[in-house]
Design a protein around this motif. Structure first.
Motif, PDB file in Angstrom:
ATOM      1  N   LEU A  28    -114.316  87.014 -31.995  1.00  0.00           N
ATOM      2  CA  LEU A  28    -115.130  87.764 -31.040  1.00  0.00           C
ATOM      3  C   LEU A  28    -114.572  89.171 -30.823  1.00  0.00           C
ATOM      4  CD1 LEU A  28    -116.046  84.987 -28.443  1.00  0.00           C
ATOM      5  CD2 LEU A  28    -117.482  85.985 -30.231  1.00  0.00           C
ATOM      6  N   LEU A  29    -113.245  89.272 -30.770  1.00  0.00           N
ATOM      7  CA  LEU A  29    -112.627  90.594 -30.587  1.00  0.00           C
ATOM      8  C   LEU A  29    -113.051  91.553 -31.687  1.00  0.00           C
ATOM      9  CD1 LEU A  29    -110.568  92.607 -29.417  1.00  0.00           C
ATOM     10  CD2 LEU A  29    -108.789  91.438 -30.732  1.00  0.00           C
ATOM     11  N   ARG A  30    -113.078  91.050 -32.921  1.00  0.00           N
ATOM     12  CA  ARG A  30    -113.406  91.917 -34.050  1.00  0.00           C
ATOM     13  C   ARG A  30    -114.897  92.231 -34.118  1.00  0.00           C
ATOM     14  NH1 ARG A  30    -110.068  90.030 -39.273  1.00  0.00           N
ATOM     15  NH2 ARG A  30    -110.464  92.193 -39.831  1.00  0.00           N
ATOM     16  N   ALA A  31    -115.712  91.414 -33.431  1.00  0.00           N
ATOM     17  CA  ALA A  31    -117.165  91.579 -33.536  1.00  0.00           C
ATOM     18  C   ALA A  31    -117.757  92.529 -32.499  1.00  0.00           C
ATOM     19  CB  ALA A  31    -117.841  90.212 -33.415  1.00  0.00           C
ATOM     20  N   VAL A  32    -117.044  92.746 -31.394  1.00  0.00           N
ATOM     21  CA  VAL A  32    -117.651  93.506 -30.294  1.00  0.00           C
ATOM     22  C   VAL A  32    -117.453  95.016 -30.466  1.00  0.00           C
ATOM     23  CG1 VAL A  32    -117.405  91.653 -28.596  1.00  0.00           C
ATOM     24  CG2 VAL A  32    -115.569  93.345 -28.871  1.00  0.00           C
ATOM     25  N   PRO A  33    -118.415  95.803 -29.970  1.00  0.00           N
ATOM     26  CA  PRO A  33    -118.240  97.263 -30.034  1.00  0.00           C
ATOM     27  C   PRO A  33    -117.379  97.824 -28.897  1.00  0.00           C
ATOM     28  CG  PRO A  33    -120.421  96.721 -29.214  1.00  0.00           C
ATOM     29  CD  PRO A  33    -119.779  95.411 -29.578  1.00  0.00           C
ATOM     30  N   VAL A  34    -117.197  97.039 -27.814  1.00  0.00           N
ATOM     31  CA  VAL A  34    -116.465  97.558 -26.651  1.00  0.00           C
ATOM     32  C   VAL A  34    -115.364  96.570 -26.255  1.00  0.00           C
ATOM     33  CG1 VAL A  34    -116.630  98.389 -24.269  1.00  0.00           C
ATOM     34  CG2 VAL A  34    -118.592  98.635 -25.817  1.00  0.00           C
ATOM     35  N   VAL A  35    -114.145  97.084 -26.097  1.00  0.00           N
ATOM     36  CA  VAL A  35    -112.999  96.254 -25.707  1.00  0.00           C
ATOM     37  C   VAL A  35    -112.431  96.809 -24.397  1.00  0.00           C
ATOM     38  CG1 VAL A  35    -110.725  95.405 -26.375  1.00  0.00           C
ATOM     39  CG2 VAL A  35    -112.462  95.820 -28.132  1.00  0.00           C
ATOM     40  N   ALA A  36    -112.366  95.960 -23.365  1.00  0.00           N
ATOM     41  CA  ALA A  36    -111.828  96.377 -22.067  1.00  0.00           C
ATOM     42  C   ALA A  36    -110.579  95.566 -21.752  1.00  0.00           C
ATOM     43  CB  ALA A  36    -112.881  96.183 -20.976  1.00  0.00           C
ATOM     44  N   TYR A  37    -109.714  96.126 -20.897  1.00  0.00           N
ATOM     45  CA  TYR A  37    -108.461  95.415 -20.548  1.00  0.00           C
ATOM     46  C   TYR A  37    -107.866  96.039 -19.296  1.00  0.00           C
ATOM     47  CZ  TYR A  37    -107.465  99.330 -23.655  1.00  0.00           C
ATOM     48  OH  TYR A  37    -107.474 100.561 -24.270  1.00  0.00           O
ATOM     49  N   PRO A  38    -107.111  95.244 -18.528  1.00  0.00           N
ATOM     50  CA  PRO A  38    -106.371  95.797 -17.399  1.00  0.00           C
ATOM     51  C   PRO A  38    -105.164  96.566 -17.909  1.00  0.00           C
ATOM     52  CG  PRO A  38    -105.918  93.453 -17.602  1.00  0.00           C
ATOM     53  CD  PRO A  38    -106.919  93.790 -18.665  1.00  0.00           C
ATOM     54  N   ALA A  39    -104.766  97.567 -17.148  1.00  0.00           N
ATOM     55  CA  ALA A  39    -103.637  98.405 -17.556  1.00  0.00           C
ATOM     56  C   ALA A  39    -102.995  99.013 -16.322  1.00  0.00           C
ATOM     57  CB  ALA A  39    -104.119  99.521 -18.493  1.00  0.00           C
ATOM     58  N   PRO A  40    -101.724  99.380 -16.416  1.00  0.00           N
ATOM     59  CA  PRO A  40    -101.091 100.077 -15.289  1.00  0.00           C
ATOM     60  C   PRO A  40    -101.624 101.512 -15.202  1.00  0.00           C
ATOM     61  CG  PRO A  40     -99.578  99.942 -17.143  1.00  0.00           C
ATOM     62  CD  PRO A  40    -100.797  99.160 -17.534  1.00  0.00           C
TER      63      PRO A  40
END
Lengths: 238, 238
Positions: A28-40
């Protein structure tokens, strides 16, 4: 729920070792156009670092940043994050939200999920949680047969921790952070300090496993845990 | 511990969906000459079925079979299994023992581990447990912020279950099997039956999610769970 809007994927990426990613999360990670994540506020996202080798240049990245206080409240941060992700979903783009460990086990994903689940399709991919990763790191059987397990945040007060410890065979005390001294005092009072094992950065190169009684009572990292296993010796007797 | 003896690898293969295998478990599975797994007296091993596509003909397979009673006791079965695996390890061959879910979370691996860990090198690869898989299937946040979680075997008696439920915000009642009626009675007595969700065969094509109050009180499969989530709405407030 518009059929042509994108899908929100909560991807558990595991406790830290990039190899503890599941095949499904990777697909799924490789298939999506948008990747979001928490960060400092500044610097790298831990969740992103776990899967950094798989993120490609054409993927749009959205960092959900948590500034030091004073600053926007967590509610404001998650409201903003939900709005940013909703804009992508409304445009028909699938969004993967990376979650260290498992999305629904103390995951910041939960705060986005509660804001967006009624409006968009959501897929949740469970991941290896810190709970089982720490048990594996310390080679401690968590539960077998009729054992009950308690997961207890160290942020609770002493009596609450003691009550929950009493109602379990094995306990995992999580979110240790600034609470080392308090947790040690509770375990000592209950006479179970000596069996307690401290685990820090499980599955990472910096992993550390030590008797909790030997850990100097400074501030432990957020990603640390104490396991208290009192289950009977597992030998197949039932 | 002879340096030239093989290594025992406890591989968590996840809750059932073959895609929930981790990259690490897959790598080790493909590298070992011997693959062992628990199995019923006749028929297929569930753990093996999850990774069947990856097992190759040249790999030796050892099924740890559990005959119906009367027959050998669990202690005798695990003693025999440990001896069979020890023979492979003594011959210098690495052995992967497949564990559905996670090896140390109610895993039969524990019974082999306690017999062999003092004599052989052991590597434990954590897996996605039924706990987080069921939460994902039901889209139920397990725990956030200061929530405590209890994992409670349905095999305990009513008062033990009630005590452990009282000491947690969220509870997962596992090993439901023949205990549906009892568990429902406890939840009803505590006034929390209506929030309880039943999950069967999480992540498999046969997955079923239903309000626990609507499940007919027959025998549930062993791989079923009830989630009782009472945590506050997660909105980022701390």
């Amino acid at each position: 729920m518009a059929v042509d809007s994108g899908r929100l994927c909560g991807l558990g990426v595991g406790p830290g070792d990039p190899e503890l990613l599941t095949l499904k999360a990777l697909r799924l990670l490789r298939a999506v156009p948008v990747v979001a994540y928490p960060a400092p506020e500044h610097g790298d996202s831990f969740a992103r670092s776990i899967v950094a080798a798989w993120i490609e240049r054409h993927q749009r990245e959205i960092a959900i940043r948590f500034p030091m206080r004073p600053g926007p409240s967590p509610v404001e941060i998650y409201d903003g994050a939900a709005a940013a992700l909703a804009a992508e979903l409304d445009a028909g783009r699938d969004v993967a939200l990376l979650c260290q460990g498992d999305p629904l086990f103390y995951g910041s994903f939960i705060n986005v999920f509660t804001r967006l689940a009624s409006r968009y399709r959501v897929e949740i991919v469970p991941g290896v949680s810190s709970l089982t990763a720490c048990a594996a790191a310390a080679a401690i059987p968590l539960v077998s047969r009729d054992d009950a397990l308690a997961v207890i945040p160290a942020t609770l007060d002493e009596d609450q921790i003691a009550t929950r410890l009493a109602a379990s065979d094995t306990a995992a005390i999580v979110k240790l952070g600034r609470h080392v001294v308090k947790v040690r005092r509770v375990l000592d009072r209950l006479g179970i300090l000596n069996g307690a094992v401290y685990i820090e950065h499980a599955t990472l190169p910096t992993q550390r496993v030590a008797p909790f009684a030997c850990v100097t009572p400074d501030v432990a990292p957020y990603f640390s845990m104490v396991l208290v296993a009192r289950s009977r010796k597992a030998d197949g007797r039932s």
